[in-house]
Design an enzyme around this catalytic site. Structure first.
Site, PDB file in Angstrom:
ATOM      1  N   ASP A   1       9.828   8.991  -0.311  1.00 28.05           N
ATOM      2  CA  ASP A   1       8.376   9.095  -0.366  1.00 28.05           C
ATOM      3  C   ASP A   1       7.898   8.161  -1.471  1.00 28.05           C
ATOM      4  O   ASP A   1       8.564   8.042  -2.513  1.00 28.05           O
ATOM      5  CB  ASP A   1       7.944  10.539  -0.640  1.00 28.05           C
ATOM      6  CG  ASP A   1       6.529  10.788  -0.149  1.00 28.05           C
ATOM      7  OD1 ASP A   1       6.103  10.119   0.814  1.00 28.05           O
ATOM      8  OD2 ASP A   1       5.826  11.641  -0.725  1.00 28.05           O
TER       9      ASP A   1
ATOM     10  N   ASP B   1      -1.260  -3.240  -1.504  1.00 27.70           N
ATOM     11  CA  ASP B   1      -0.717  -4.517  -1.990  1.00 27.70           C
ATOM     12  C   ASP B   1      -1.785  -5.519  -2.449  1.00 27.70           C
ATOM     13  O   ASP B   1      -1.589  -6.191  -3.469  1.00 27.70           O
ATOM     14  CB  ASP B   1       0.161  -5.176  -0.912  1.00 27.70           C
ATOM     15  CG  ASP B   1       1.543  -4.548  -0.843  1.00 27.70           C
ATOM     16  OD1 ASP B   1       1.898  -3.795  -1.765  1.00 27.70           O
ATOM     17  OD2 ASP B   1       2.262  -4.803   0.141  1.00 27.70           O
TER      18      ASP B   1
HETATM   19  P1  IMP Z   1       5.471   5.819   2.124  1.00 29.24           P
HETATM   20  O1  IMP Z   1       5.876   7.135   1.541  1.00 29.24           O
HETATM   21  O2  IMP Z   1       6.442   4.736   1.783  1.00 29.24           O
HETATM   22  O3  IMP Z   1       5.207   5.914   3.601  1.00 29.24           O
HETATM   23  O4  IMP Z   1       4.118   5.401   1.426  1.00 29.24           O
HETATM   24  C1  IMP Z   1       2.966   6.241   1.434  1.00 29.24           C
HETATM   25  C2  IMP Z   1       1.729   5.419   1.127  1.00 29.24           C
HETATM   26  O5  IMP Z   1       1.794   4.889  -0.204  1.00 29.24           O
HETATM   27  C3  IMP Z   1       1.534   4.203   2.022  1.00 29.24           C
HETATM   28  O6  IMP Z   1       0.883   4.540   3.214  1.00 29.24           O
HETATM   29  C4  IMP Z   1       0.676   3.303   1.135  1.00 29.24           C
HETATM   30  O7  IMP Z   1      -0.673   3.716   1.156  1.00 29.24           O
HETATM   31  C5  IMP Z   1       1.230   3.583  -0.250  1.00 29.24           C
HETATM   32  N1  IMP Z   1       2.321   2.642  -0.551  1.00 29.24           N
HETATM   33  C6  IMP Z   1       3.642   2.954  -0.703  1.00 29.24           C
HETATM   34  N2  IMP Z   1       4.367   1.847  -0.960  1.00 29.24           N
HETATM   35  C7  IMP Z   1       3.492   0.821  -0.964  1.00 29.24           C
HETATM   36  C8  IMP Z   1       3.650  -0.585  -1.163  1.00 29.24           C
HETATM   37  O8  IMP Z   1       4.753  -1.126  -1.364  1.00 29.24           O
HETATM   38  N3  IMP Z   1       2.520  -1.331  -1.104  1.00 29.24           N
HETATM   39  C9  IMP Z   1       1.295  -0.791  -0.885  1.00 29.24           C
HETATM   40  N4  IMP Z   1       1.100   0.504  -0.658  1.00 29.24           N
HETATM   41  C10 IMP Z   1       2.188   1.320  -0.708  1.00 29.24           C
END
Ligand code: IMP
Length: 191
Positions: A68, A151
């Protein structure tokens, strides 16, 4: 070694398969025909990663891990954090999420932020947690075309460009996810 990555996000699985040695075979939830959503009801990234990994471990009794990630802004007490994807509502709209952050930050100068990524692993009878983090700041315009999510408004420390301007080659070496992934792989390779 065979291990399940408790995610339906095939991009994450492909990315990981590129860097793990062939001796470690990664299966996604799609690969094992599990298509239901696992509710992420945790209040922290750690809790959510644990919930997903525990669920799959209990259901299938196999070695597995989950992840996560999220953006944490100091002056907002760590928001959006665990709500990063759904900050402006359940539709997971990136633009609306960014607008909400800008609105909350108003005139703050160079607000400090970090991305964090947590992996939670069930291996045999034990559990392990790996964290990756990158510090930086938020800007009040969108810059760059690469990447996703936040990003275009995040500049990592030591750089003058956003993640979206730096592109995947650099991002995949320095990002929160990259750091957590390298720790996980290192551990698996030596287990
Ligand atoms: P996940 O748990 O990796 O699916 O990330 C959850 C949310 O965090 C994503 O939908 C983005 O909104 C944000 N997020 C996580 N990693 C990144 C990244 O590397 N760049 C930009 N947003 C991120």
């Amino acid at each position: 070694m065979q291990i399940i990555f408790a995610t339906h996000n095939q991009n994450k699985v492909i990315e990981l398969r590129r860097i793990v040695p062939k001796s470690i075979k990664i299966w996604s939830l799609n690969d094992i025909n599990y298509h239901d959503t696992i509710e992420e009801t945790g209040k922290t990234l750690e809790e959510n990663a644990k919930i997903k990994s525990d669920f799959i471990r209990k259901k299938f009794g196999l070695n597995c891990f989950s992840d996560d990630s999220g953006l944490e802004i100091d002056i907002l007490g760590g928001e959006p954090g665990v709500m990063s994807a759904r900050y402006a509502g359940p539709l997971k709209n990136n633009n609306a999420n960014i607008e909400k952050i800008w609105k909350k930050l108003r005139n703050r100068r160079n607000p400090k932020a970090c991305f964090r990524s947590v992996f939670y692993l069930h291996l045999n009878k034990n559990t392990y947690c790996f964290e990756g983090r990158i510090d930086g700041k938020i800007i009040f315009e969108k810059r760059g075309e690469n990447g996703f999510g936040y990003d275009p408004i995040f500049i990592p420390e030591g750089y003058e460009k956003t993640f979206a301007e730096l592109g995947n080659d650099i991002k995949n070496k320095i990002s929160h996810r990259a750091k957590a992934t390298f720790k996980l792989i290192d551990f698996l390779v030596n287990s």
